[in-house]
Design a protein around this motif. Structure first.
Motif, mmCIF file in Angstrom:
data_model
loop_
_atom_site.group_PDB
_atom_site.id
_atom_site.type_symbol
_atom_site.label_atom_id
_atom_site.label_comp_id
_atom_site.label_asym_id
_atom_site.label_seq_id
_atom_site.Cartn_x
_atom_site.Cartn_y
_atom_site.Cartn_z
ATOM 1 N N PHE A 15 8.482 -92.095 2.064
ATOM 2 C CA PHE A 15 8.152 -91.819 0.659
ATOM 3 C C PHE A 15 8.036 -93.099 -0.179
ATOM 4 C CE2 PHE A 15 9.457 -87.565 2.000
ATOM 5 C CZ PHE A 15 8.322 -86.881 1.590
ATOM 6 N N TRP A 22 1.575 -91.203 -5.421
ATOM 7 C CA TRP A 22 1.915 -89.784 -5.246
ATOM 8 C C TRP A 22 1.222 -88.880 -6.264
ATOM 9 C CZ3 TRP A 22 4.000 -87.594 -1.153
ATOM 10 C CH2 TRP A 22 4.474 -86.286 -1.258
ATOM 11 N N TYR A 33 2.892 -75.895 -10.331
ATOM 12 C CA TYR A 33 4.322 -76.191 -10.484
ATOM 13 C C TYR A 33 4.909 -75.360 -11.625
ATOM 14 C CZ TYR A 33 4.844 -79.772 -6.956
ATOM 15 O OH TYR A 33 4.936 -80.404 -5.738
ATOM 16 N N GLY A 52 15.266 -83.071 -4.497
ATOM 17 C CA GLY A 52 14.142 -83.784 -3.897
ATOM 18 C C GLY A 52 13.019 -83.860 -4.910
ATOM 19 N N CYS A 53 13.367 -84.299 -6.112
ATOM 20 C CA CYS A 53 12.438 -84.235 -7.260
ATOM 21 C C CYS A 53 11.270 -85.195 -7.117
ATOM 22 C CB CYS A 53 13.171 -84.512 -8.566
ATOM 23 S SG CYS A 53 13.803 -86.209 -8.713
ATOM 24 N N GLY A 54 11.395 -86.222 -6.255
ATOM 25 C CA GLY A 54 10.317 -87.185 -6.096
ATOM 26 C C GLY A 54 9.965 -87.833 -7.422
ATOM 27 N N ARG A 57 7.588 -84.245 -10.847
ATOM 28 C CA ARG A 57 6.483 -83.420 -11.364
ATOM 29 C C ARG A 57 6.962 -82.095 -11.943
ATOM 30 N NH1 ARG A 57 1.834 -82.903 -7.176
ATOM 31 N NH2 ARG A 57 3.451 -82.624 -5.602
ATOM 32 N N ASP A 76 17.055 -87.303 -5.922
ATOM 33 C CA ASP A 76 16.223 -87.749 -4.808
ATOM 34 C C ASP A 76 16.903 -88.907 -4.088
ATOM 35 O OD1 ASP A 76 13.024 -87.050 -4.181
ATOM 36 O OD2 ASP A 76 13.751 -88.932 -3.301
ATOM 37 N N LEU A 77 16.554 -89.017 -2.816
ATOM 38 C CA LEU A 77 17.122 -90.031 -1.922
ATOM 39 C C LEU A 77 16.336 -91.338 -1.953
ATOM 40 C CD1 LEU A 77 19.220 -89.900 0.456
ATOM 41 C CD2 LEU A 77 17.337 -89.167 1.923
ATOM 42 N N THR A 78 15.107 -91.289 -2.447
ATOM 43 C CA THR A 78 14.207 -92.452 -2.344
ATOM 44 C C THR A 78 14.067 -93.142 -3.702
ATOM 45 O OG1 THR A 78 12.979 -91.272 -0.626
ATOM 46 C CG2 THR A 78 11.904 -93.201 -1.599
ATOM 47 N N THR A 99 20.536 -89.580 -5.059
ATOM 48 C CA THR A 99 21.557 -88.959 -4.212
ATOM 49 C C THR A 99 20.920 -88.113 -3.124
ATOM 50 O OG1 THR A 99 23.549 -87.580 -4.244
ATOM 51 C CG2 THR A 99 21.810 -86.909 -5.699
ATOM 52 N N ASP A 100 21.684 -87.937 -2.063
ATOM 53 C CA ASP A 100 21.302 -87.065 -0.965
ATOM 54 C C ASP A 100 21.715 -85.638 -1.318
ATOM 55 O OD1 ASP A 100 20.995 -85.809 1.464
ATOM 56 O OD2 ASP A 100 22.124 -87.304 2.602
ATOM 57 N N VAL A 101 20.833 -84.678 -1.101
ATOM 58 C CA VAL A 101 21.221 -83.292 -1.407
ATOM 59 C C VAL A 101 22.325 -82.796 -0.469
ATOM 60 C CG1 VAL A 101 18.996 -82.678 -2.420
ATOM 61 C CG2 VAL A 101 19.422 -82.196 -0.002
ATOM 62 N N ALA A 117 10.839 -78.512 -4.204
ATOM 63 C CA ALA A 117 9.429 -78.511 -3.781
ATOM 64 C C ALA A 117 9.238 -79.523 -2.661
ATOM 65 C CB ALA A 117 8.523 -78.848 -4.959
ATOM 66 N N GLY A 118 8.728 -79.061 -1.545
ATOM 67 C CA GLY A 118 8.410 -79.974 -0.439
ATOM 68 C C GLY A 118 9.625 -80.625 0.177
HETATM 69 C C1 SAM Z 1 7.291 -84.043 -0.266
HETATM 70 S S1 SAM Z 1 8.258 -84.935 -1.417
HETATM 71 C C2 SAM Z 1 8.235 -83.831 -2.786
HETATM 72 C C3 SAM Z 1 8.576 -84.496 -4.092
HETATM 73 C C4 SAM Z 1 8.519 -83.564 -5.309
HETATM 74 N N1 SAM Z 1 9.472 -82.492 -5.176
HETATM 75 C C5 SAM Z 1 7.126 -83.003 -5.492
HETATM 76 O O1 SAM Z 1 6.944 -81.795 -5.302
HETATM 77 O O2 SAM Z 1 6.216 -83.785 -5.833
HETATM 78 C C6 SAM Z 1 9.919 -84.760 -0.794
HETATM 79 C C7 SAM Z 1 10.957 -85.543 -1.564
HETATM 80 O O3 SAM Z 1 12.249 -85.181 -1.066
HETATM 81 C C8 SAM Z 1 13.051 -86.336 -1.022
HETATM 82 N N2 SAM Z 1 14.128 -86.093 -0.041
HETATM 83 C C9 SAM Z 1 13.997 -85.904 1.287
HETATM 84 N N3 SAM Z 1 15.208 -85.689 1.835
HETATM 85 C C10 SAM Z 1 16.110 -85.725 0.833
HETATM 86 C C11 SAM Z 1 17.522 -85.571 0.756
HETATM 87 N N4 SAM Z 1 18.252 -85.345 1.867
HETATM 88 N N5 SAM Z 1 18.125 -85.665 -0.439
HETATM 89 C C12 SAM Z 1 17.382 -85.910 -1.568
HETATM 90 N N6 SAM Z 1 16.048 -86.063 -1.566
HETATM 91 C C13 SAM Z 1 15.421 -85.987 -0.375
HETATM 92 C C14 SAM Z 1 12.098 -87.450 -0.625
HETATM 93 O O4 SAM Z 1 12.619 -88.717 -0.977
HETATM 94 C C15 SAM Z 1 10.859 -87.050 -1.427
HETATM 95 O O5 SAM Z 1 10.846 -87.644 -2.698
#
Ligand code: SAM
Length: 202
Positions: A15, A22, A33, A52-54, A57, A76-78, A99-101, A117-118
């Motif tokens: 990511f 993105w 959304y 995992g808000c990325g 959005r 989000d983790l990234t 943070t990690d979920v 989402a995703g």
């Molecule tokens: C496909 S993207 C979707 C981002 C956003 N939700 C969207 O719909 O545009 C997945 C996101 O989940 C995050 N992610 C993946 N594993 C995660 C975890 N264990 N904890 C937190 N975030 C995580 C990634 O860093 C990435 O930003």
């Protein structure tokens, strides 16, 4: 064997490489959304997490749904994805948490709802992680697992074939949710959206 931190490094690398472009890749996703967020049935003053808000959005429609007295968090983790969220001003709609979920810095039952989402396909331990998400949601609270593309269309885009063991196939997801503290209440998988809703079991 891959360790948990290998999984995180892989997710972060994947990511980070995509963070800057993105939102430009998916410029027309706003309305889908907003429609998915509506599925949560949020009320003024509710507390909601985008897991995992990325690039955040979903944060503007989440804020619109809970109003100024509500609480909106984006986790989000990234770091690069969260930087893009802040650059787009989405930190005005919700507080961004790196943070990690799998280990959320929240008290039990702190939230009314979670939008993801995703996310689920990227989790190394979907059952354990969904259980952790259930921990921070009050009984009766709601979870939305969303993707702006249905399973078949996504598999085609990624050059994969859908198999019956797919995590998000209806029977698999229903069983996964039920052993993670959730009861699936609706399931839609069509070309233009995937949306599964679940209620936090007592
Ligand atoms: C496909 S993207 C979707 C981002 C956003 N939700 C969207 O719909 O545009 C997945 C996101 O989940 C995050 N992610 C993946 N594993 C995660 C975890 N264990 N904890 C937190 N975030 C995580 C990634 O860093 C990435 O930003």
């Amino acid at each position: 064997m891959r360790s948990m931190s290998d999984d995180h490094t892989h997710v972060q690398e994947f990511f980070t490489a995509r963070a800057a472009g993105w939102d430009r890749r998916f410029p027309d996703d706003g309305p889908v959304y907003a429609a998915a967020v509506a599925g949560l049935g949020l009320r003024e003053g509710d507390r909601v997490l985008d897991a995992g808000c990325g690039t955040g959005r979903a944060l503007p429609p989440l804020r619109a749904a809970v109003g100024p007295s509500g609480v909106v968090l984006g986790a989000d983790l990234t770091p690069a994805m969260l930087r893009e969220a802040a650059r787009a001003g989405r930190d005005r709609d919700g507080a961004l948490l790196l943070t990690d979920v799998a280990a959320l810095p929240l008290r039990p039952s702190a939230l009314d709802a979670v939008f993801a989402a995703g996310l689920i396909a990227h989790l190394p331990d979907p059952a354990g992680n969904l259980r952790e998400i259930a921990r921070v949601v009050r009984p009766g609270g709601v979870l939305a697992l969303f993707h702006p593309v249905g399973r078949a269309a996504l598999a085609a885009r990624q050059g994969r074939t859908l198999t019956p063991d797919d995590l998000r196939a209806e029977p698999n997801l229903r069983a996964l949710l039920s052993r993670s503290g959730w009861r699936m209440t609706s399931y839609v998988d069509e070309d233009t959206r995937f949306l599964a809703l679940a209620v936090r079991a007592d």
